[in-house]
Each structure stands twice: as structure tokens, then as C-alpha cells.
Design an enzyme around this catalytic site. Structure first.
Site, mmCIF file in Angstrom:
data_model
loop_
_atom_site.group_PDB
_atom_site.id
_atom_site.type_symbol
_atom_site.label_atom_id
_atom_site.label_comp_id
_atom_site.label_asym_id
_atom_site.label_seq_id
_atom_site.Cartn_x
_atom_site.Cartn_y
_atom_site.Cartn_z
ATOM 1 N N ASP A 81 1.739 -0.427 -5.792
ATOM 2 C CA ASP A 81 3.261 -0.456 -6.139
ATOM 3 C C ASP A 81 3.815 -1.949 -6.594
ATOM 4 O OD1 ASP A 81 5.749 0.959 -6.117
ATOM 5 O OD2 ASP A 81 6.017 0.368 -3.977
ATOM 6 N N HIS A 82 4.663 -2.229 -7.367
ATOM 7 C CA HIS A 82 5.340 -3.328 -7.769
ATOM 8 C C HIS A 82 4.376 -4.445 -7.854
ATOM 9 C CE1 HIS A 82 9.359 -1.955 -7.563
ATOM 10 N NE2 HIS A 82 9.244 -1.162 -6.529
ATOM 11 N N GLU A 133 8.385 -1.682 -15.380
ATOM 12 C CA GLU A 133 9.627 -1.343 -14.996
ATOM 13 C C GLU A 133 10.434 -2.098 -15.779
ATOM 14 O OE1 GLU A 133 10.568 -1.859 -10.868
ATOM 15 O OE2 GLU A 133 12.525 -2.771 -11.367
ATOM 16 N N HIS A 179 16.338 -0.307 -3.381
ATOM 17 C CA HIS A 179 15.265 -0.338 -2.417
ATOM 18 C C HIS A 179 15.953 -0.549 -0.997
ATOM 19 C CE1 HIS A 179 12.441 -1.621 -5.617
ATOM 20 N NE2 HIS A 179 11.891 -0.547 -5.345
ATOM 21 N N GLY A 180 15.412 0.096 -0.099
ATOM 22 C CA GLY A 180 16.119 -0.097 1.421
ATOM 23 C C GLY A 180 16.885 0.876 1.957
ATOM 24 N N GLY A 208 13.379 3.531 -5.145
ATOM 25 C CA GLY A 208 14.348 3.400 -4.076
ATOM 26 C C GLY A 208 15.186 4.768 -3.572
ATOM 27 N N ASN A 229 9.702 7.763 -5.716
ATOM 28 C CA ASN A 229 8.873 6.660 -4.756
ATOM 29 C C ASN A 229 9.845 6.886 -3.424
ATOM 30 O OD1 ASN A 229 7.649 5.912 -6.780
ATOM 31 N ND2 ASN A 229 7.671 3.504 -6.611
ATOM 32 N N THR A 232 11.059 3.594 2.700
ATOM 33 C CA THR A 232 12.015 3.379 3.616
ATOM 34 C C THR A 232 12.102 4.688 4.631
ATOM 35 O OG1 THR A 232 13.112 1.796 2.343
ATOM 36 C CG2 THR A 232 14.406 2.675 4.506
HETATM 37 O O1 G3H Z 1 8.323 1.073 -4.600
HETATM 38 C C1 G3H Z 1 8.833 1.818 -3.697
HETATM 39 C C2 G3H Z 1 10.036 2.638 -3.680
HETATM 40 O O2 G3H Z 1 10.896 2.178 -4.576
HETATM 41 C C3 G3H Z 1 10.727 2.726 -2.314
HETATM 42 O O3 G3H Z 1 12.043 2.712 -1.962
HETATM 43 O O4 G3H Z 1 12.234 1.972 0.158
HETATM 44 O O5 G3H Z 1 13.998 3.432 -0.984
HETATM 45 O O6 G3H Z 1 12.014 4.323 -0.263
HETATM 46 P P1 G3H Z 1 12.644 3.244 -0.631
HETATM 47 ZN ZN ZN Z 2 10.198 0.285 -5.660
#
Ligand code: G3H
Ligand code: ZN
Length: 285
Positions: A81-82, A133, A179-180, A208, A229, A232
Site C-alpha cells: 500500500d502506498h 494514484e 485518510h484517517g 480513505g 481501502n 483506520t
Molecule cells: O491506503 C489505505 C487506505 O486508504 C486507508 O484509509 O485509514 O481511511 O481507512 P483509512
Molecule cells: Zn490510502
């Protein structure tokens, strides 16, 4: 069964649902996702960020996920991821990840294309799928911090050119999620997802997605999102259950007793998401 990201997302695309991509950091999180996916017969993506790999060690992450894929009879992909670092992405490919994300979204279009293309060339030569992305997703995910002012939505025409030039297998788009933890209710641009889906031939990814109302996620799936995804919300379930247990049992020192309710709560969270995404019952042999 360990499969590539492309195989998982193509099946989702053909059958009109989204696959849950859940972030993993330790054994209990992996077991929780495995339990949920196994019980609901759902294909699933287990994804590790560079931070998760640094924390747990790549051998533990790959070892745990490969064991899970043997034990649980649903299609699973192991995804980075990322990925922002070339060497880290190479390390994942060498260690058996079946999918990687190159996140060069902080760069201008041309440089994003150049960096993504290079990863696609290498990854595809050994059968590994690639997500990239375009646009800038707000919020904080590990080492990636994008302020509200910096966040920019994905332009459909740029997305079309980007996918055509890079040859990526899936595309993460910026459409209003972050995100978050959200401060207010997120406003997701469903029309933009539809527009991008019309001109982009590969499956679309929503980042996110924790804290996004379920009816919005359902609309996003209808509009063309095929990978969702979640990080959080799993963290919140884990931390919430651990805190409650420790508060109720201050003398308990057995990590098994402390972590067991957390694992169960994470499994419930993942099950809830899988049902919203429509991936339950979609596992194939
Ligand atoms: O790459 C991971 C996600 O985009 C997580 O997003 O923390 O809002 O669940 P999130
Ligand atoms: Zn992400």
C-alpha cells in the site's frame, strides 16, 4: 489461495462489486481478516504499508499472509500500500507480493507517469500487478501527509491519459475521501467516479474509506469503484477493544487474553465492510 491483484479486481469488475483491501500490521489483524473473508466466502486484499513492513518485518508479513492464503480457501492478494520508495517496492516484489502500489501522486503528471511506468515495466515482467494514484488524497496515512489545501481531485481526462501511458492495472482516484479520522461527513463526488470510470478501462480504487457512510460507499461501488481501502476503522476496533478490556481487567497481563477480544472485534468490522462492498459469497475456486 494467493492470486494477483489484477485477478481479484478483474473478477470484481466483471461481477460489479468491490473488494475490501484491509491494512495489516500484525498476526491478530491478519487472522481477523482471514476469519471474516473465510466465513463470508469473500475474495480479499491484504495490504501492508511501508510503515507496516518496517514495524513487523517483511518476512513476518509475507510468512503470515502466505500461511493464511493456504489455510483459508478464498482468493487473496498480498499488496504493498502506498509504495513511495523504489527499493521498498522492489523488496516487496522479490519477497512474493502479488501486487504493489506506486504512489507518485505528489509529483506532476509527467513525473508521476515516468515513475509509474518504470514500476509497471518491472512488476509486469514477473507477473505482479500495479496500482497507481492520480490526484492527491487528503489526510495522513503513515508517512504520507496531504493537507486539505494540497488535496486535489482526479481529472477524468488526465486519468485516461495516465492509464493509457503507464499500463497500470488499477487506479486510485481522489474524489473527496481522506485518510484517517474525518472531522465532518465526507463529501464523495460520485459523478466524478462515473466520469472517470467511463474513460478509464481499469478498475478504480477508493482510499480513505474508513468513516465513509455506507450508502455513499454503495453508490461509489455502483459508480465503478472496485477496491476499497480500510485501515483506520480496523485500528479503532483494535484499540477500542484493548482499552475496554484493560480498563475492565487492570490486573490481566496475558497478551492472549488482552488481544482476543480485539481480534474478534476487528473480524466483525471487516465482515460489516465486506457485506457493504458486495464481495460476500464472491470467492471463486
Ligand atoms: O491506503 C489505505 C487506505 O486508504 C486507508 O484509509 O485509514 O481511511 O481507512 P483509512
Ligand atoms: Zn490510502
Amino acid at each position: 489461495m494467493l492470486v494477483t491483484g489484477k485477478q481479484i479486481l478483474e473478477h470484481a469488475d466483471q461481477n460489479g462489486y468491490a473488494v475490501g483491501a484491509f491494512n495489516v500490521n500484525n498476526m491478530e489483524i491478519i487472522q481477523a481478516i482471514a476469519e471474516a473473508a473465510g466465513d463470508l466466502k469473500a475474495p480479499v486484499i491484504l495490504q501492508a504499508s511501508q510503515g507496516a513492513i518496517k514495524y513487523a518485518g517483511i518476512e513476518y508479513i509475507t510468512g503470515l499472509v502466505k500461511t493464511t492464503a493456504e489455510l483459508v480457501d478464498v482468493p487473496m492478494a498480498l499488496h504493498l500500500d502506498h509504495g513511495t520508495d523504489f527499493d521498498e517496492i522492489m523488496k516487496c516484489i522479490r519477497n512474493g507480493f502479488t501486487s504493489v502500489m506506486i504512489d507518485a501522486s505528489k509529483h506532476e503528471l509527467e513525473e508521476n507517469i515516468r515513475l509509474t511506468k518504470e514500476i509497471v515495466r518491472i512488476a509486469h515482467s514477473v507477473g505482479v500487478s500495479v496500482e497507481a494514484e492520480l490526484g492527491k488524497i487528503g489526510g495522513t496515512e503513515d508517512h504520507i501527509v496531504v493537507s486539505e489545501a494540497e488535496a486535489t481531485y482526479t481529472d477524468p481526462e488526465e486519468a485516461r491519459i495516465f492509464v493509457e501511458e503507464t499500463g497500470v492495472d488499477s487506479l486510485a482516484i481522489a474524489v473527496g475521501t481522506a485518510h484517517g479520522v474525518y472531522k465532518g461527513e465526507p463529501k464523495v463526488d460520485i459523478e466524478r467516479i462515473k466520469e472517470i470510470d467511463r474513460v478509464v478501462p481499469v478498475p478504480l480504487v477508493l482510499h480513505g474509506s474508513s468513516g465513509v457512510p455506507y450508502d455513499t460507499l454503495e453508490s461509489a461501488v455502483k459508480a465503478g469503484i472496485r477496491k476499497i481501502n480500510i485501515d483506520t476503522d480496523i485500528r479503532a476496533s483494535f484499540a477500542g477493544a484493548v482499552k475496554e478490556f484493560v480498563e475492565a481487567n487492570p490486573g490481566e497481563i496475558d497478551p492472549r487474553k488482552i488481544l482476543k477480544p480485539a481480534r474478534a472485534r476487528m473480524a466483525d468490522t471487516v465482515k460489516e465492510k465486506i457485506k457493504v462492498f458486495g464481495s460476500d459469497g464472491k470467492a471463486w475456486k
